[in-house]
Design an enzyme around this catalytic site. Sequence first.
Site, PDB file in Angstrom:
ATOM      1  N   GLU A   1     -14.871 -54.914  55.781  1.00  0.00           N
ATOM      2  CA  GLU A   1     -15.810 -54.046  54.962  1.00  0.00           C
ATOM      3  C   GLU A   1     -16.644 -54.674  55.268  1.00  0.00           C
ATOM      4  OE1 GLU A   1     -15.362 -55.132  50.393  1.00  0.00           O
ATOM      5  OE2 GLU A   1     -14.155 -53.006  50.162  1.00  0.00           O
TER       6      GLU A   1
ATOM      7  N   CYS B   1     -17.019 -49.691  42.598  1.00  0.00           N
ATOM      8  CA  CYS B   1     -18.469 -49.558  42.889  1.00  0.00           C
ATOM      9  C   CYS B   1     -19.421 -48.920  43.058  1.00  0.00           C
ATOM     10  CB  CYS B   1     -19.086 -51.154  43.964  1.00  0.00           C
ATOM     11  SG  CYS B   1     -17.324 -50.263  45.488  1.00  0.00           S
TER      12      CYS B   1
END
Lengths: 646, 646
Positions: free
Chosen positions: B314, B410
């Site tokens: 990521e 998230c």
Amino acid sequence: MVEKVENKSIDLKQINIDDRFWNHRINRIIEKVIPYQWDALNDNIPDVPPSHSVENFRIAAGLAEGEFKGMPFQDSDAAKWIEAASYSLSVQPNPELEKLMDELVDLIAKAQLDNGYLNTYFTVAKPDQKWKDFSHGHELYCAGHMIEAAVAYYQATGKDKLLHVVCRFADHIDEIIGPEPGKMKVYPGHPEVEMALVRLYEVTNEERYLKLAKFFVNQRGKDNDFFTNEKTFALGKDDRWFQLDYHQAHDTVRNQETAEGHSVRAMYLYCAMADLALETGDASLLENTKTLWDNVVNKRMYITGGLGSQGHGERFTLDYDLPNDVAYAETCASIGLVFWAHRMAKLEVDRKYADIMEKALYNGVYSGISLDGEKYFYVNPLEVFPKEASYRHDHVHVEPERVGWFGCACCPPNIARLTTSLGQYIYTQKDKDLFVHLYIGNDSTFIIDGKKVQLVQTTNYPFDGNITIDVNPEEEIACGVHVRIPSWCDMYTVKVDGEVYPIDENWNNGYVQINKTWQKGSKIELVLDMPVKKMRSHPKVRQNAGKIALQRGPVVYCLEEVDNGADLMNIVIPKQATVTEAFDPDLFGGMTTLTAEAKRIVDSSQSEDLYQSSDFDVEKVTIKAVPYSLWGNRKTGEMIVWVRES
Amino acid sequence: MVEKVENKSIDLKQINIDDRFWNHRINRIIEKVIPYQWDALNDNIPDVPPSHSVENFRIAAGLAEGEFKGMPFQDSDAAKWIEAASYSLSVQPNPELEKLMDELVDLIAKAQLDNGYLNTYFTVAKPDQKWKDFSHGHELYCAGHMIEAAVAYYQATGKDKLLHVVCRFADHIDEIIGPEPGKMKVYPGHPEVEMALVRLYEVTNEERYLKLAKFFVNQRGKDNDFFTNEKTFALGKDDRWFQLDYHQAHDTVRNQETAEGHSVRAMYLYCAMADLALETGDASLLENTKTLWDNVVNKRMYITGGLGSQGHGERFTLDYDLPNDVAYAETCASIGLVFWAHRMAKLEVDRKYADIMEKALYNGVYSGISLDGEKYFYVNPLEVFPKEASYRHDHVHVEPERVGWFGCACCPPNIARLTTSLGQYIYTQKDKDLFVHLYIGNDSTFIIDGKKVQLVQTTNYPFDGNITIDVNPEEEIACGVHVRIPSWCDMYTVKVDGEVYPIDENWNNGYVQINKTWQKGSKIELVLDMPVKKMRSHPKVRQNAGKIALQRGPVVYCLEEVDNGADLMNIVIPKQATVTEAFDPDLFGGMTTLTAEAKRIVDSSQSEDLYQSSDFDVEKVTIKAVPYSLWGNRKTGEMIVWVRES
């Protein structure tokens, strides 16, 4: 039923290649690659990871102590080496090499178990796991390669020791696997044994081998529980790219219409399907194979003849999904495509097969090896930006330069065996008809109606498209010689004995059939106009939208950073630009290069802004393209096949 | 030293947003998302994987039996919800919601251990593993989010219960970690606690919290053995994308010049660096932060404000490596960029920060949530071809449509807390100077020299660029109001009290400074010309070579299949094409769309050939573009931001 004519297999001893383009490549394999691979198999190359292949046989034979090392299919490297070396003896006898081969054959024979079983991985490392891991164990795959080696060794040397070994092994397999009650109903994860068994049948005339090959092909995709319940198969349970389709076992072969899964596995399976269609006259299997052919070449093949557009699973993905930078395009898959195309060309008179055979050979196969024969690409992308290729996780399978050897060294010996047997792919013979598929200088002899007929091809192909074929029968003979007009060629003339030959009325699916009575001194002259072509992809190939690839004859070109500077993506070829060919005697031992007037962004017009609304200044530049198969032979740098057009 | 002026934090209660573009979005969060997330946290949504977040607190508090479930950082979802809900109370009081919050705060307080420790994962699941997994344990990360929640809850409600809880926790952390002998010299794998501690310091004036934040930032990349020897760190030992740089710990922050690693981690760290530069006047840290800023926005950011060009890790990759289809561009990273830009704008008068804050907000952040507030993108690619995105292994992180909730949730609460606190980002105040960064309709009150000054923005931005700001001091006051001229704007006028205001002499790095004595009824009128711009990438961005993106004002546009048919890659916008804007009252509740005359390949001109030398016929078509942030709200289909130009 498929037309039942005798499709004579070409004996390599019939064919003597003497060709400007190929001599160097064949010699390189014979003089450098085969000795190098011998050293590699024997763990004698410093700085290269040991192969363990010969040592594994020694351990299995009880001649050394130790553990099995290497991949489970390490035996196949030795087998492919024997096969390649055998072919090389037909090209160039070499008693010293033959002695090494004999010794290796002796060693292999010693590693065979009493019941005929032969596989060092399972014998040494997993003695109680034999025939329990069809999905990834490669037991039958190795058997197949050993059979192909034995046939080649026998045909080259007349020595039948290895042939006896593999017959015993095949008999053993036939005893435990097959349609009869009590036998295992299984098939191999990696096809290879199927086409090998057909070859063994051709040499031995033992019907059981053909029957076993048929069983494996037809059983595929049936009663899959044995397969999906295997421990190794389960490793991929959660991985959608390693399911049954990876093994071409998601359905029976007769229901498969698209090329799925691991691309080398697919090619070897399709080869076997073609073999069986040819040997058994199974017309429905032929139709099936043709459907798969069309899917591959019309929807799932790179312009280089590369196959497999995803590294994960080394596999086919979706129609028209052909990314250039993350291509897999394994060298072995393009080699498999040559094998398959050759078989299809035997089944059906249609140039589309030899066209693709040639495409793969001159591009996707031969990019796999460096010009000096010392380094290899396993993966053959059509676009490489070295920084990203070396860094990005989704490029993890891409090497920006060829490497010396691999832990999984399937491709190097595969190139070797293809190159040393190249003579097999030039012609096919059906009864009294000779088909000329490839234009490669050679002096060959065929037997037609019991009479010797010599064909001598003289050509600079692919440097130009002028081919002369002298046809010299030992005595006058009426037969057909069929010459292929490649589909890339729009303008061509054929002369026979100096006279322009009428093509339209003799056109047969891309071959010009020349049926006549041939005499000593007969001559075919073929002129194939070979202009540079700007090739475009089908509009569904999204990565190539607005881009062209340069192709001349069968050769696909690319741009390299060494010739054109960095940031190749900023080069644009205007629609009206002419591409000019030139011969560079100093490049790659003499090579046709292409140049064109193009445009590119002037560096000084770049601001630091990552995004800006003002346009960039462009300047005229002359770009230079070289054959794709030769890229990466000078220095590491960017390479693109598909260039923007405007 | 950084200029030491008082940078007043904006209290949300000062700002009342009333804006055509944002009202709907803020209401959606308040009316739909916050209640939905409450249900999600409480595992009350059928067909959505349970969050376990509240249940984990219940178990830790001894009020329920069971095992911890969810991610190790599941506590942070509850914390982010409290933070978002707190902000929402400033927008719109809601006693029922506040009651739920109070109950959750009570529960959290019960889950705190006697020594101040608070983390349900380690309390319930790994009681003996506390403070042993800094690389992936997220202990300090969760602490940070709980601190931010406590500050927001306190500021919104005046209730200090959670503030006491987090102070006890922060005190506990301060007792065991820090520069003093005997304390652990560690730093968190995922930054977050640093900026939280600065906020806690701002509210409590407790210097120890500021000192601890400084320690964490400065300790990063030093004495890394504790970190690299951790078991969880070791999981990535062979994975080059999960090494120290993944955590921005490959060097001390003062030696870092390029943005590396996990992009959300990077943003949160850079936020803390900016916070500390502001609070401590550390000029070298500011310079450092500016260097990182330049690297991100000039070399590693998508035009949407998306960050992170690789799914694996990521993370950031290389300069100019910005692939569109396999982009990561996590919603949370763009949110982090808004946080960081806002802090930079406090540190330095330069429009470049608010320009990027606005870019991220209107594009890469808001693509993360569907128009109805019910579905989310975690990953925000700039090009989606659903078939490939759903199939290919290298697209495994890409969803072709927004989904309801994530196991690792998230992003949804992060969007919620940003949107409900949007008022904080419109203005900053430095002593007697007010800076207007964003153009969002609002009615706000500032205290300057002890006097109330009301600012009322009226605008349809970003539908057009006309902004009126009424300045109403309670009594006459001399102060500065600084209005940003966005860098996308080339033509603009500023009028003050009806008179054209001279810009050149009042230009300050992209802000027009209006220093005058203001009286009730003072008025600033700003006209920002907002034509459509064809944006181009830096020529080093290879994926965008020869392509343009359409942008109008801060809004980046895209083409969708639903408007333009499939095979979007075959659309070409001619260089001379005019792009026209139109207002569609029926689309997305009323939206500015763009149309242009373009060309595309005529389907009927396609042969079956995968490669051909003849060119394709093209036809004129009218294309329609919609804001990127709104893509995927109608039906699943292709989407591209970058369109070919010729």
